[in-house]
Structures are given as C-alpha cells and as structure tokens.
Design a protein around this motif. Structure first.
Motif, PDB file in Angstrom:
ATOM      1  N   GLN A 150       0.825  -1.150   0.125  1.00 41.14           N
ATOM      2  CA  GLN A 150       0.080  -0.009   0.023  1.00 41.14           C
ATOM      3  C   GLN A 150       0.883   1.340   0.000  1.00 41.14           C
ATOM      4  O   GLN A 150       0.651   2.309  -0.787  1.00 41.14           O
ATOM      5  N   GLU A 151       2.251   1.175   0.668  1.00 40.74           N
ATOM      6  CA  GLU A 151       2.839   2.319   0.698  1.00 40.74           C
ATOM      7  C   GLU A 151       3.531   2.659  -0.756  1.00 40.74           C
ATOM      8  O   GLU A 151       3.734   3.754  -1.121  1.00 40.74           O
ATOM      9  N   LEU A 152       4.050   1.443  -1.372  1.00 36.61           N
ATOM     10  CA  LEU A 152       4.469   1.603  -2.443  1.00 36.61           C
ATOM     11  C   LEU A 152       3.442   2.296  -3.682  1.00 36.61           C
ATOM     12  O   LEU A 152       3.635   2.930  -4.403  1.00 36.61           O
ATOM     13  N   TYR A 153       2.154   2.008  -3.507  1.00 36.64           N
ATOM     14  CA  TYR A 153       1.159   2.545  -4.416  1.00 36.64           C
ATOM     15  C   TYR A 153       1.135   4.034  -4.133  1.00 36.64           C
ATOM     16  O   TYR A 153       1.179   4.865  -4.935  1.00 36.64           O
ATOM     17  N   GLN A 154       1.151   4.411  -2.682  1.00 37.64           N
ATOM     18  CA  GLN A 154       0.911   5.795  -2.351  1.00 37.64           C
ATOM     19  C   GLN A 154       2.220   6.561  -2.723  1.00 37.64           C
ATOM     20  O   GLN A 154       1.802   7.592  -3.500  1.00 37.64           O
ATOM     21  N   ALA A 157       8.881  -3.303  -1.714  1.00 41.50           N
ATOM     22  CA  ALA A 157       7.999  -4.139  -0.699  1.00 41.50           C
ATOM     23  C   ALA A 157       8.737  -5.389  -0.121  1.00 41.50           C
ATOM     24  O   ALA A 157       8.591  -6.521  -0.864  1.00 41.50           O
ATOM     25  N   VAL A 158       9.607  -5.387   0.865  1.00 39.84           N
ATOM     26  CA  VAL A 158      10.541  -6.501   1.138  1.00 39.84           C
ATOM     27  C   VAL A 158       9.637  -7.565   1.585  1.00 39.84           C
ATOM     28  O   VAL A 158       9.895  -8.640   1.464  1.00 39.84           O
ATOM     29  N   VAL A 202       9.795  -1.580   3.928  1.00 41.18           N
ATOM     30  CA  VAL A 202       9.904  -0.972   2.361  1.00 41.18           C
ATOM     31  C   VAL A 202      11.576  -0.524   2.461  1.00 41.18           C
ATOM     32  O   VAL A 202      11.885  -0.157   3.031  1.00 41.18           O
ATOM     33  N   ARG A 203      11.952  -0.913   1.443  1.00 40.42           N
ATOM     34  CA  ARG A 203      13.311  -0.520   0.841  1.00 40.42           C
ATOM     35  C   ARG A 203      13.312   0.329  -0.228  1.00 40.42           C
ATOM     36  O   ARG A 203      12.781   0.167  -1.221  1.00 40.42           O
ATOM     37  N   ARG A 219      12.575   1.187   5.918  1.00 38.81           N
ATOM     38  CA  ARG A 219      11.646   1.792   6.867  1.00 38.81           C
ATOM     39  C   ARG A 219      10.454   0.886   6.863  1.00 38.81           C
ATOM     40  O   ARG A 219      10.089   0.191   6.113  1.00 38.81           O
ATOM     41  N   GLN A 220       9.625   1.202   8.081  1.00 37.49           N
ATOM     42  CA  GLN A 220       8.567   0.222   8.100  1.00 37.49           C
ATOM     43  C   GLN A 220       7.263   1.523   7.890  1.00 37.49           C
ATOM     44  O   GLN A 220       7.533   2.478   8.469  1.00 37.49           O
TER      45      GLN A 220
END
Length: 377
Positions: A169-173, A299-300, A305-306, A318-319
């Motif tokens: 979800q963070e990658l998408y954001q 997304a590890v 996330v790297r 980071r988380q």
C-alpha cells in the motif's frame, strides 16, 4: 488526600481517552467490523487451507459464521471440532444453506474451478461473494461470474494475502500519489516457497491445487496471480500488450500434472513486468520491486519498504504506517464495501483488476505451450 486526587485525575484521563478512541472509531469500518456489527458470513467449502484464517477470526470473536457448505464429512468433523462449531450450521450444498440462512456474504474456500458455481448459486439470492485468489480458472469462467454479479447487483471480490501488506500500500501511495520515483519502467514480483507438499498443506488442498483442471495450473496460477494483480493495479487497470512465459516441471515426480515454476514477462507501452512464481525456492517469499525514472521502491515483506527515491545514492529501509481496518484485512475491507464505504472499482480485489489477472494467466499458459509471445486484445 493528594493520592486520591492523583488517582481521580488518572481515572478521568483514562475515561477521556477511551471516549475519544470510541468516537474516532465510530465512523470507521474498524468499529463496525470489530465492534457490535460483525459480519455474518457463509463459507462455501473447507478444502482451501486459507480457511484456517477465518476460523482463527471466528475463534477470536471477530466474525459470525452462520453457515458452511461442505460435503466432505472428514472436513466437516475436522473444523467442527477445531472451532467448536454447532452442527446446525453445516449443509451439504450452498443452495441448501442459502435457502435457510441469509449471510452478508459468501466466502469461497474451495477449488478455483468451483468459484463459478459459488457465484451461480449465491448471485440469484443477491448475496455478495469473496473468493480466494485467483478469481477463476479461465477467462470464460471469469466473464460469466462478472455477468452474474452485474445482473444481480452483488459485489464479487477476490482476496489476496498481499492486498493487506502495508508495504504494498505504501508503494502505491509513493508511486501513484506522490510520484516519488517518476513513471514506472520495470516491475518484478517474486512469489513462492518450497512447494505445497514440502510445506505440508492439507491433503484436501493438495489434491486440487496440483490438478490442472481444478486449479487451472500449478505455480503459474497459485503464485503467478500475485504479481499480475499488483502490476495491473500499478498500471491503472490496463492490461499488458503481450505476455511471454516459460513454465517448468522441475519436480515431475512430485507434481506430475502441473508446472512448479513460472516466469512471466508482461510488456506495457513504456514498462515491463516480470513475474517469478515458484514451488522450488529454499524459503518463502512475497516481495515486489518497482523501478521508476528517478528511483526504486521494494515491498520487502508485509512490514518493510526498501527505497532509493529522488535519485539518492543509498538505500533506505523503513516500516510503513499502520493501515486502517478497511485496508489491513479482508474482514474490514469486505465490511466497508458492503456498507458502501468503499468503492472497490479497479482496486486489488475488484472484478476489473482480476479479470485482467485471469487473462494474463491464461495467456501465460498459452505462451508456454506454444513457445511464443501472446498478444492481448
């Protein structure tokens, strides 16, 4: 006297915090899913090992299971004991169940080939359906399921484990909302493990998971769907121009009927997707990498996330922030969709996305069989 005053203030602060927390949650799917308004669901089948997840949720009091359709008596007895379920909720067929019970939704935990029959049964009762990934064994099945969902005005959703990863979800954001790495140029998805037999799945699950008809294929279906799902999402619901695939049977003695390793290449106008799916890896993995014009995101795993963003020279790990209930699990999401709080169009669980996923997987099998690139119409 001073001690009494301190205790009173402490108590007041605790009560105030509780009230604020309750008020904040009152307008969220979390409160409605995990508070008094739990979903009433029916299960179609018990042979998919992911059914253990909802059994855990049931045991925790997070959902009501009001009916189960399963003809295998061994499975019925197994889960009746496991979750202390009453005999009255078990039925031989889904149709018989729905004649007696009115669930909020039917959750399918059976072979992928049987997803069509679940929708054919539930849709005329105007009951929404969520199936385990992928949506269907074929494009023909998927189209029929979607036609029925539209005809009877129900939701038809597909559940993937990776949908609820905060990292994805963070990658998408970062990519779609913040444009932190520029336009996407390459995506790589790794999904796999040692193999279903090697990790000890149930005999009922293994029987259809390794059947080319009931599952539609081997690793190409079981794990190829994850990358196809995420890449379709990242490409704004657009299908690739072409699909090229190599399917292998590395362990023919273990999996004689289906592939156990798949490499799928997706060609987009300005990007490439590489899906690597396997039952032959030394460890479990579900990660997703995206290369953009000016950076990189990975997304590890679910909670890490790297990245190398904005042309930076070093990696950062980071988380991601915790997700709300409507984005962090299938129950919260399903509840929000059924209550009209989320429009699922084009998201990871949507019919729009998952019709393309099925089209990609079908093309991958065709490409491997013919030994050539398959162009999508």
């Amino acid at each position: 006297m001073n001690t009494m005053i301190k205790l009173t203030k402490h108590a007041q602060k605790a009560v105030y915090s509780l009230v604020v927390f309750t008020v904040l949650l009152s307008g969220s799917p979390f409160a409605k899913t995990y508070g008094q308004e739990k979903l009433n669901v029916a299960l179609a089948g018990l042979s998919h090992d992911h059914v253990n997840l909802i059994m855990n949720d049931y045991s925790k009091g997070l959902v009501h299971i009001i009916g189960i359709a399963e003809s295998n008596k061994d499975l019925v007895e197994k889960f009746r004991k496991r979750a202390n379920l009453p005999d009255s909720i078990f039925y031989n067929t889904l149709d018989d169940l729905l004649k007696h019970k009115k669930p909020d939704a039917v959750l399918a935990f059976n072979a992928i080939e049987d997803h069509l029959s679940v929708v054919e049964t539930a849709a005329p009762y105007h009951i929404s359906v969520m199936v385990e990934k992928p949506l269907a064994v074929s494009f023909k099945h998927a189209e029929r399921m979607i036609q029925l969902a539209k005809k009877y005005n129900i939701h038809l959703l597909t559940n993937y484990e990776t949908t609820w990863y905060a990292s994805n979800q963070e990658l998408y954001q970062k990519i779609k909302k913040e444009q932190s790495i520029g336009n996407i140029r390459k995506m790589i998805a790794h999904d796999g493990h040692k193999g279903p037999k090697e990790i000890g799945v149930s005999k009922e699950f293994l029987a259809w998971l390794t059947d080319p008809v009931k599952n539609g294929g081997g690793a190409v279906i079981d794990f190829g769907c994850y990358g196809a799902n995420l890449m379709t999402w990242m490409m704004d619901g657009k299908a690739p121009l072409s699909v090229t695939a190599v399917l292998k049977q590395i362990k023919k003695d273990v999996y004689p009927k289906v592939d156990d390793d798949a490499t799928i290449l997706l060609e987009y106008p300005d990007a490439t997707g590489i899906i690597e799916a396997s039952w032959n890896w030394p460890f479990n993995i579900k990660d997703f990498e995206v290369f953009g014009q000016s950076g990189y995101l990975q997304a590890v795993d679910p909670g890490n996330v790297r990245s190398r963003e904005h042309n930076k020279d070093t990696y950062q790990t980071r988380q991601p922030a915790a997700l709300p209930a409507s984005a962090s699990g299938y129950l919260g999401y399903l509840s929000a969709v059924l209550k009209g709080q989320i429009n699922p169009a084009n998201d990871l669980s949507s019919t729009e996305n998952n019709l393309i996923v099925v089209k990609i997987l079908e093309a991958a099998k065709e490409s491997a069989k013919k030994g050539q690139k398959v162009y999508l119409k």
